[in-house]
Structures are given as C-alpha cells and as structure tokens.
Design an enzyme around this catalytic site. Structure first.
Site, PDB file in Angstrom:
ATOM      1  N   TRP A 101       0.811  -1.221   0.000  1.00  0.00           N
ATOM      2  CA  TRP A 101       0.000   0.000   0.000  1.00  0.00           C
ATOM      3  C   TRP A 101       0.839   1.264   0.000  1.00  0.00           C
ATOM      4  O   TRP A 101       0.592   2.185  -0.770  1.00  0.00           O
ATOM      5  CB  TRP A 101      -1.005  -0.020   1.156  1.00  0.00           C
ATOM      6  CG  TRP A 101      -2.127  -0.918   0.775  1.00  0.00           C
ATOM      7  CD1 TRP A 101      -2.270  -2.241   1.108  1.00  0.00           C
ATOM      8  CD2 TRP A 101      -3.216  -0.611  -0.106  1.00  0.00           C
ATOM      9  NE1 TRP A 101      -3.377  -2.755   0.495  1.00  0.00           N
ATOM     10  CE2 TRP A 101      -3.982  -1.798  -0.248  1.00  0.00           C
ATOM     11  CE3 TRP A 101      -3.622   0.532  -0.781  1.00  0.00           C
ATOM     12  CZ2 TRP A 101      -5.128  -1.850  -1.042  1.00  0.00           C
ATOM     13  CZ3 TRP A 101      -4.762   0.478  -1.568  1.00  0.00           C
ATOM     14  CH2 TRP A 101      -5.508  -0.697  -1.694  1.00  0.00           C
ATOM     15  N   ASP A 175      -1.909   6.287   6.519  1.00  0.00           N
ATOM     16  CA  ASP A 175      -2.974   5.494   5.904  1.00  0.00           C
ATOM     17  C   ASP A 175      -3.321   4.419   6.916  1.00  0.00           C
ATOM     18  O   ASP A 175      -2.577   3.459   7.084  1.00  0.00           O
ATOM     19  CB  ASP A 175      -2.467   4.896   4.591  1.00  0.00           C
ATOM     20  CG  ASP A 175      -3.456   3.915   3.967  1.00  0.00           C
ATOM     21  OD1 ASP A 175      -4.528   3.675   4.573  1.00  0.00           O
ATOM     22  OD2 ASP A 175      -3.153   3.391   2.880  1.00  0.00           O
ATOM     23  N   LYS A 199     -13.028  -1.792   5.521  1.00  0.00           N
ATOM     24  CA  LYS A 199     -12.377  -2.831   6.300  1.00  0.00           C
ATOM     25  C   LYS A 199     -12.937  -2.859   7.723  1.00  0.00           C
ATOM     26  O   LYS A 199     -13.464  -3.865   8.154  1.00  0.00           O
ATOM     27  CB  LYS A 199     -10.864  -2.624   6.277  1.00  0.00           C
ATOM     28  CG  LYS A 199     -10.313  -2.811   4.854  1.00  0.00           C
ATOM     29  CD  LYS A 199      -8.985  -2.155   4.621  1.00  0.00           C
ATOM     30  CE  LYS A 199      -8.608  -2.108   3.156  1.00  0.00           C
ATOM     31  NZ  LYS A 199      -8.531  -3.392   2.465  1.00  0.00           N
TER      32      LYS A 199
END
Lengths: 368, 368
Positions: A101, A175, A199
């Site tokens: 990511w 993040d 999520k």
C-alpha cells in the site's frame, strides 16, 4: 446457528446487529416514511444521522477538536493523489515504504511532488518495519507518509513514530485504512489520517479523513474542488452529495462499537483487548504448527491481517475448500503474495478465530 | 396502505420492490453466507453482481459497444473536474450554460482548460434553452459540455444537439444526472455522458460514466489514477475498490426497469411513456390553476424536475405542512430559487403525481 465467519480483507464483515438494523429500517427510517437511501442529504433526517455519526466517531477515536473529520469518496487509492494535491504544496515528500500500500502511495504522489523514500522494508520482503531511528528524514519535507497497517503484507506499527523526537517538524500522514478503530490513535503524532471504510468502518465507497485544521487551505490549483479538504470541511462534507447510505451504515457500526465492552473496558479499548486476544490465538497456533507459517517478525505483526502459508502449497485448494465447507470464508491470500490471509477485523469475533484455529488444526492432523 | 410519496430531487425515491429485496438479502446474498456489503470486490459473487449490472444497463440504455461503462465515485461535482482532467488536453472547451449545474461545471473546468460560454439561458432566468442554431461553437474545442436536464431550474433538452450539423467535430459531453434512464439516449450524438446515481439509478456515492473508447488515454498528468478513465476502464472499474453496495442497489434498479411495461412498451420506453404522462398531468394542472405557476417555456420543461411557485408565497409553509401530513414528502424548492419542486423520477409512480395534484387542487380551493 451462527452466520459463516468472513475473513475478507475488505470489503469485509459487518457486525450482524448492524445488518439486522439496516434491513429493518430499509423502507422507513424512524417513522420518516423514507429509507435512508431516499433522503435528501440536506434534510433534517439525514443531517441528524450525519451529525450523530461524526460525534460518535470523534468520541470513539478521541479525535481532538483541532482536527476536522471529513467523509469523502474514492478510497485509499484516491487519497494517494488527494493527499499530495492538498498537502504537498508542490514540495518534497518523505515516504516510508512498508508493503504494497505505501508502495502504491509513493508512486502516485510522484505526480504532484518530489518524493523521497525515507525508509523501506523491501530488503526483508516487507516482513519487518524499518526502525524509525534509521529513517532518513528530509527537514524540508511537506509531510511524512506511512501506512500504519499493511493489509497485504500483514505488518503493523505498534506505536506511531514521534517525528519531533526524530528531528522533523513535518506532519505525519498515516494510511490507517485497515486498522482504524481497532486500537486508539495518538493524535499528538498525526497531521492527517485517512481510511477507506470497507475494512473496519462500513461499506466501500466511503473514505474517512481526519485532518489537523492548520493543514487545510493549501491545495494545489489542480485539486478538484470536491477533493479540496478545505472545501469539504467548510461544507460539512456536503460540497458534493456524500455517500449517504454508507455514512448511515458506518454510523450504525460506530454505535455498535460504543456498545462493546470487555471487562472494565469499553468502545475502542474493548475492541483493542479483543483484537489482541484474537491475534495472540491465531499467531500462537501458527507458530506452534508444523504446516503453517507466518513470515513476519513478531513485533511487526498485524493484529488485523494475518497472511500465512501452508508449507506444502499443493494443499492450498483443499485447505480453502474445507474451510468454505466449515463456513470459514474468503481466506485466500492476496494475489501478489499468494498463500492464505485471515483478516480478523473488529466485526470478526474471537469465536471466529477459534473456529479457524480448530479447522487448521484438524486439517493439519488429517493431512499429516 | 402505500408508502408516502417522496419528491426529493436526490438522493431520491427508490422503487419499493428494490428496497424489499435489498432488505431480504442484507445478511445473506443468494446463499453465499455474506451480505453484499461484506463481499470482496474481487470475489466471484460480487463480480457476478457487477457484470449483471453492467450488462443490464447497457441493454436498457442501448449503449453501443464502442462505449465503455464506468462505475465511479464523487458524483457530478467531482466529474466537473474529472471530465476536463481526462478530455480537455489542456485546450479550449465550449460550455452551454442552462442553469445551476452547467454553471458550476464551467466554473470548475476553468482549473484545467480555457473555457468559452458557447450559449447561455441566463438572460431568461434559465426558463428557456438557447436554440442550438445560435450556439457560438469554437471549431478547436476539445469538447462541448451541456447539462441535458437541469435539476434546479427544471429545463430539459427534448433532443440532443447534433454538433456535426452545427459544423463542429467536437465530442458532446452531457451531464445527464437527473434524467438518465428516464428516456432513450441518442448515442450517435454523444462522446461522454455522466450521472450521479442518486436521482434515477440508486444510492448516492456512485457515478455512472459512459464514454466513447477513442476519448480514453489523454488524461492530464495531474489526473489522479483513480479518476483516469483509461485506468478505470482497463480495470473494469476496480482500480480502486468500487462502491460495491451502491452498484448492487443500482443493479436491482436496472432489473426493476427491465420488468416495467406500458402497453406494448418495455424498459426505458415504458418509463418514458409513464414519465410523459406524469409530466403532462402535473404541468397541465399547474397551468390551469390560479395559485401555482411554473415559469419555464413549455418546450423546455423537464419531465423530471418540476419547480413551481405559489403566487402567494406567504402560504408556502402551510402548503408544505399540509403536503407532509398527506404523505407527500420533500417538496421544498432548492434554496437558490425558492418555492416548491416536485421531482418525479422513474420511481415516483403516476399515482404519486395524481395524489400531489389532488392535494394542490384542494389546497388552492381551501385557500381561495
């Protein structure tokens, strides 16, 4: 009779209570004669839903008053552009690369600013996190970006780096998509945090941004108005029509989170205790087994995303088929790393991890 | 006992059948053990939902094969930036300004390109549409933008302009947010069409983009990858996690649309016939009344959004209160024009318009 346990990395399991309430209110929210999906975002019904969701989230995550809470769209991948569009001022940025990511984030940021890799876990195959003491920080950087839980590689910062102690005045951008609301956040170390909702917070299509007010108002000219944090903040996230139903579902998740207790703990603290217990159970079993392996350094392991491999990969399909037959869903690993992955977010109970461990043990014995 | 009639301009009424099915499937979609919100967007269950939705929409709107259908996020206001980021090539753009929405579009586009106003309805207070024969088109324009139904001002193009016949080779970009799927589209005249879903397609947070393939691949360097049409198209709208639940609901709306018939007509043709009947009933009543007035030129009137005023505005609050008591919801006009607005999208049945007209007649008689 419980529902199957859903180990998806995202979109992911939603608490059953939330789904039941959403289903019951689908045609008529609180006697309004409308479902939430059908309400004007400017009407008092939806405004009340929105304000409650924001207040609950602020309370749950203990977000200080000098931070704005924004509900946006586009997910983490859009934020990879939106953050530098808003915060880079066209200058230099420091990225800490710890997995798939943050790798994508630094790549996208190059469109808008000069990017330096301050540290990387790549040499270890992203099985360890680079010690903040070794980070090469640029004193001129507009911000430092880190992904505090890597969903694919399964590494997690157990505490946020203290940039000031490392000699940097740059704001830290995190993040926290895949571990938001699973543990407390030390906001004194954060300038901006973003998370796709799918999520731990609710449905895909909603992005949470928590940003310190002093960072607003410096967007590049190319920044679309709908993604200019100041415009979004000045309009209470309603410059463009917000994803109203996703905000409503996230709001129900926040209320569910507030109801959770664990001994004397409540809310996020209770969730954290439960998440520690879940992770301990699963990693403990894996480490004691002959068949399964997790390659991440123990102090870097994610409580949320547990990638693991069968030492005999020819059994992968049989493992997944047996899991599905037991009601253990979506355990296949990310295509870029292979193997298996159990995502054990807030909505996945300890009983689900226990069921997975029981199945893994049986599968190992049966195939020994 | 029917539900109240919801005249919201968007987010707006959803067909009751769709809401009932969504509620029934909330915890378990087709025996999968998961709700749609909980499914990985990469899993075969959601892929099947996605592919069905796309195929149904392509069939309903008769989208030719050389057009890509993209499911995006951010709504019309984000597209105001995303379209020029993708299609302007930094050159000149022609805008036809016909009300509040195209006004906002041309303003945002100025961030990325040189904008000319090719025509404007402003002199008439946006109660008429400028005749395409009078448009001042720039032969060098990268595209011509028009909003084919203005939600706030209640004007609608009854046919799309034929730019070729007007001597322009530029592609036509239409914002058809508030009348998409209410009537057929002549794709031979269109280069790109975009629509926020929250009026006629489904929940807020989903944006439909239909774009001719040859227009892809020319995004400006500043375009975020998540909003680069080519990246989105190359990844079947899954470069970033799509708003999965909103796509599912839109898919249920598409199936509902396919089931609709009106005499020998089916699908969009049936909806169009119904929408014509609804608009005729409401405008006919308004024009014949002493109390109510709609100021739009008859041949420019929207079938979807009917703004109207009480000649005695001191009765506005009484009108709205009485409407609500009768189960006629969200009739207040947009703050920028005032008065009332009845949005009568696909999901609002003829019986709802009849109930509104009955109430309006009674209110007029009672207050005469």
């Amino acid at each position: 009779m419980h529902r199957p346990y859903n180990f998806s990395a995202g979109p992911a399991a939603i608490p059953e209570e939330v789904l039941r309430q959403a289903a019951a209110e689908m045609l008529d929210w609180h006697g309004s004669g409308m479902g939430v999906m059908e309400m004007s975002h400017r009407g008092r019904e939806f405004i009340s839903i929105y304000e409650q969701a924001e207040a609950d989230l602020r309370e749950l995550l203990a977000v200080p008053p000098q931070f704005k809470i924004l509900f946006m769209q586009g997910g983490g991948l859009a934020e990879n552009a939106i953050v530098p569009l808003n915060l880079s001022r066209g200058g230099a940025l420091d990225f800490v690369v710890t997995g798939g990511w943050s790798q994508k984030s630094q790549q996208e940021a190059r469109k808008y600013a000069s990017v330096r890799i301050a540290a990387s876990g790549e040499a270890s195959g992203f099985t360890t996190l680079p010690d903040p003491a070794t980070w090469q920080l640029d004193p001129q950087a507009a911000y430092v970006h880190a992904c505090t839980n890597e969903t694919i590689h399964g590494v997690e910062f157990q505490r946020l780096p203290d940039l000031k102690a490392l000699g940097s005045d740059a704001p830290l951008v995190i993040d926290f998509s895949s571990h938001v609301a699973s543990r407390p956040v030390d906001w004194s170390r954060v300038g901006l945090a973003f998370a796709g909702a799918q999520k731990n917070l609710g449905p895909a299509g909603l992005t949470l941004v928590v940003v310190r007010e002093d960072l607003l108002g410096h967007a590049l000219p190319a920044c679309p108005s709908a993604f200019d944090y100041k415009t979004v903040a000045d309009n209470q996230s309603m410059y463009n029509t917000p994803p109203t139903y996703a905000i409503y579902i996230a709001g129900l998740v926040f209320q569910w989170l507030k109801r959770q207790t664990d001994g004397a703990l409540a809310g996020i603290a209770a969730m954290e205790a439960r998440n520690i217990a879940k992770a301990k159970l699963l990693y403990g079993f894996i480490d004691g087994s002959q068949l399964y392996v997790n390659k991440v350094a123990p102090d870097c392991r994610s409580r949320m995303n547990v990638p693991f491999f069968l030492r005999d990969e020819s059994r992968n399909d049989a493992f997944l088929a047996g899991a599905k037959a037991r009601g253990l869903l979506q355990l296949k690993g990310h295509k870029s790393v292979g193997g298996m992955r159990a995502s054990i977010y807030n909505a996945l109970p300890l009983a689900g991890v226990q069921a997975l461990v029981d199945y893994m043990r049986e599968f190992e014995q049966h195939h020994a």
